[in-house]
Motif scaffolding. Sequence first.
Motif, short mmCIF file in Angstrom:
data_model
loop_
_atom_site.label_atom_id
_atom_site.label_comp_id
_atom_site.label_asym_id
_atom_site.label_seq_id
_atom_site.Cartn_x
_atom_site.Cartn_y
_atom_site.Cartn_z
N PRO A 36 0.81 -1.23 0.00
CA PRO A 36 0.00 0.00 0.00
C PRO A 36 0.84 1.28 0.00
CG PRO A 36 0.15 -0.86 2.22
CD PRO A 36 0.86 -1.85 1.32
N GLY A 37 0.16 2.37 -0.16
CA GLY A 37 0.73 3.68 0.05
C GLY A 37 1.30 4.36 -1.18
N ASN A 38 2.10 5.36 -0.89
CA ASN A 38 2.73 6.18 -1.91
C ASN A 38 4.19 6.38 -1.52
OD1 ASN A 38 3.09 7.83 -4.12
ND2 ASN A 38 2.30 9.65 -3.09
N ASN A 39 4.95 5.29 -1.62
CA ASN A 39 6.38 5.35 -1.28
C ASN A 39 7.17 4.50 -2.26
OD1 ASN A 39 6.86 2.54 -0.07
ND2 ASN A 39 5.16 3.26 1.21
N ARG A 40 8.47 4.44 -2.11
CA ARG A 40 9.33 3.74 -3.07
C ARG A 40 8.99 2.26 -3.24
NH1 ARG A 40 15.07 4.61 -1.00
NH2 ARG A 40 14.12 6.25 0.21
N PHE A 41 8.28 1.65 -2.27
CA PHE A 41 7.96 0.23 -2.34
C PHE A 41 6.50 -0.05 -2.70
CE2 PHE A 41 11.56 0.50 0.68
CZ PHE A 41 12.50 -0.13 -0.12
N SER A 42 5.68 0.97 -2.83
CA SER A 42 4.25 0.81 -3.08
C SER A 42 3.98 0.19 -4.44
CB SER A 42 3.54 2.16 -2.99
OG SER A 42 3.65 2.70 -1.70
N GLY A 43 2.82 -0.46 -4.52
CA GLY A 43 2.37 -1.00 -5.79
C GLY A 43 2.29 -2.52 -5.78
N ALA A 44 1.76 -3.08 -6.85
CA ALA A 44 1.62 -4.52 -6.99
C ALA A 44 2.93 -5.13 -7.46
CB ALA A 44 0.50 -4.86 -7.97
N LYS A 45 3.35 -6.20 -6.78
CA LYS A 45 4.56 -6.94 -7.15
C LYS A 45 4.12 -8.32 -7.60
CE LYS A 45 6.95 -3.53 -5.34
NZ LYS A 45 6.10 -2.38 -5.44
N GLN A 46 4.54 -8.75 -8.78
CA GLN A 46 4.14 -10.04 -9.36
C GLN A 46 5.30 -11.03 -9.24
OE1 GLN A 46 1.08 -10.67 -11.38
NE2 GLN A 46 1.72 -12.80 -11.16
N GLY A 47 5.07 -12.14 -8.55
CA GLY A 47 6.06 -13.19 -8.44
C GLY A 47 7.02 -13.01 -7.28
N SER A 48 7.60 -14.12 -6.84
CA SER A 48 8.47 -14.08 -5.66
C SER A 48 9.76 -13.30 -5.91
CB SER A 48 8.77 -15.50 -5.15
OG SER A 48 9.35 -16.28 -6.15
N ASP A 49 10.25 -13.24 -7.14
CA ASP A 49 11.46 -12.46 -7.42
C ASP A 49 11.22 -10.98 -7.14
OD1 ASP A 49 12.90 -14.71 -8.12
OD2 ASP A 49 12.74 -14.37 -10.28
N ALA A 50 10.11 -10.45 -7.62
CA ALA A 50 9.78 -9.04 -7.41
C ALA A 50 9.52 -8.76 -5.92
CB ALA A 50 8.57 -8.64 -8.24
N ILE A 51 8.86 -9.69 -5.25
CA ILE A 51 8.60 -9.53 -3.82
C ILE A 51 9.92 -9.56 -3.05
CG2 ILE A 51 7.48 -10.54 -1.79
CD1 ILE A 51 5.32 -11.60 -3.83
N GLN A 121 -0.84 4.96 7.18
CA GLN A 121 -0.16 4.88 5.89
C GLN A 121 0.71 6.10 5.62
OE1 GLN A 121 -0.16 2.01 3.87
NE2 GLN A 121 1.63 3.16 3.21
N THR A 122 0.27 7.28 6.01
CA THR A 122 1.07 8.49 5.79
C THR A 122 2.40 8.39 6.53
OG1 THR A 122 -0.91 9.82 5.48
CG2 THR A 122 1.13 11.00 6.03
N GLU A 123 2.35 7.93 7.76
CA GLU A 123 3.58 7.76 8.55
C GLU A 123 4.50 6.71 7.90
OE1 GLU A 123 4.71 5.98 12.90
OE2 GLU A 123 2.99 7.35 12.81
N GLU A 124 3.91 5.62 7.42
CA GLU A 124 4.73 4.60 6.76
C GLU A 124 5.35 5.15 5.47
OE1 GLU A 124 4.74 0.09 4.95
OE2 GLU A 124 2.86 0.85 5.76
N ASP A 125 4.57 5.89 4.69
CA ASP A 125 5.10 6.50 3.46
C ASP A 125 6.28 7.42 3.77
OD1 ASP A 125 3.26 5.21 1.83
OD2 ASP A 125 1.89 6.92 1.76
N ASN A 126 6.14 8.23 4.82
CA ASN A 126 7.22 9.14 5.21
C ASN A 126 8.46 8.38 5.64
OD1 ASN A 126 5.67 11.42 4.68
ND2 ASN A 126 4.93 11.58 6.78
N PHE A 127 8.26 7.24 6.29
CA PHE A 127 9.39 6.42 6.73
C PHE A 127 10.17 5.89 5.54
CE2 PHE A 127 11.17 2.23 7.77
CZ PHE A 127 12.04 2.59 8.79
#
Length: 130
Positions: A36-51, A121-127
């Motif tokens: 979740p969120g709006n940070n460098r790690f946010s978004g859908a990741k497909q497959g164990s390599d991406a995760i 989520q805002t706090e996590e995004d800032n982190f």
Amino acid sequence: MMKAKEVVLAYAEALGKGDVATAFSHFSPNVVWYQPGNNRFSGAKQGSDAIGKMIGGMMDISQGTFALSPTGDLMVNGDLVAMPLRFTGKIADRNLDMQGIDLFKVEEGKITAVWLFSENQTEEDNFWGS
């Protein structure tokens, strides 16, 4: 074949021991992870390599301090399993310490999808930063 709750418990136990290979063995080859969120790690990741790349990135920038631990019993609704947890980490002078829920979909004995929910989520995004 393991039931949904058993699959998620096995995943969490392996991850808690740092046994990433065993933890990821519980994923379907086509697993989708919704960060979740709006940070460098946010978004859908497909497959164990991406995760794995995403989690590795989290460990790198937190200098290995990122950790999660279950905080209560797993809750099951058919092929869905909810795991309450606490996650923590440190990046320079920023600290992360919050509750969350990871929701897993398990089909044919494998985790096919994971959705994460953060207490703030805002706090996590800032982190994590952008």
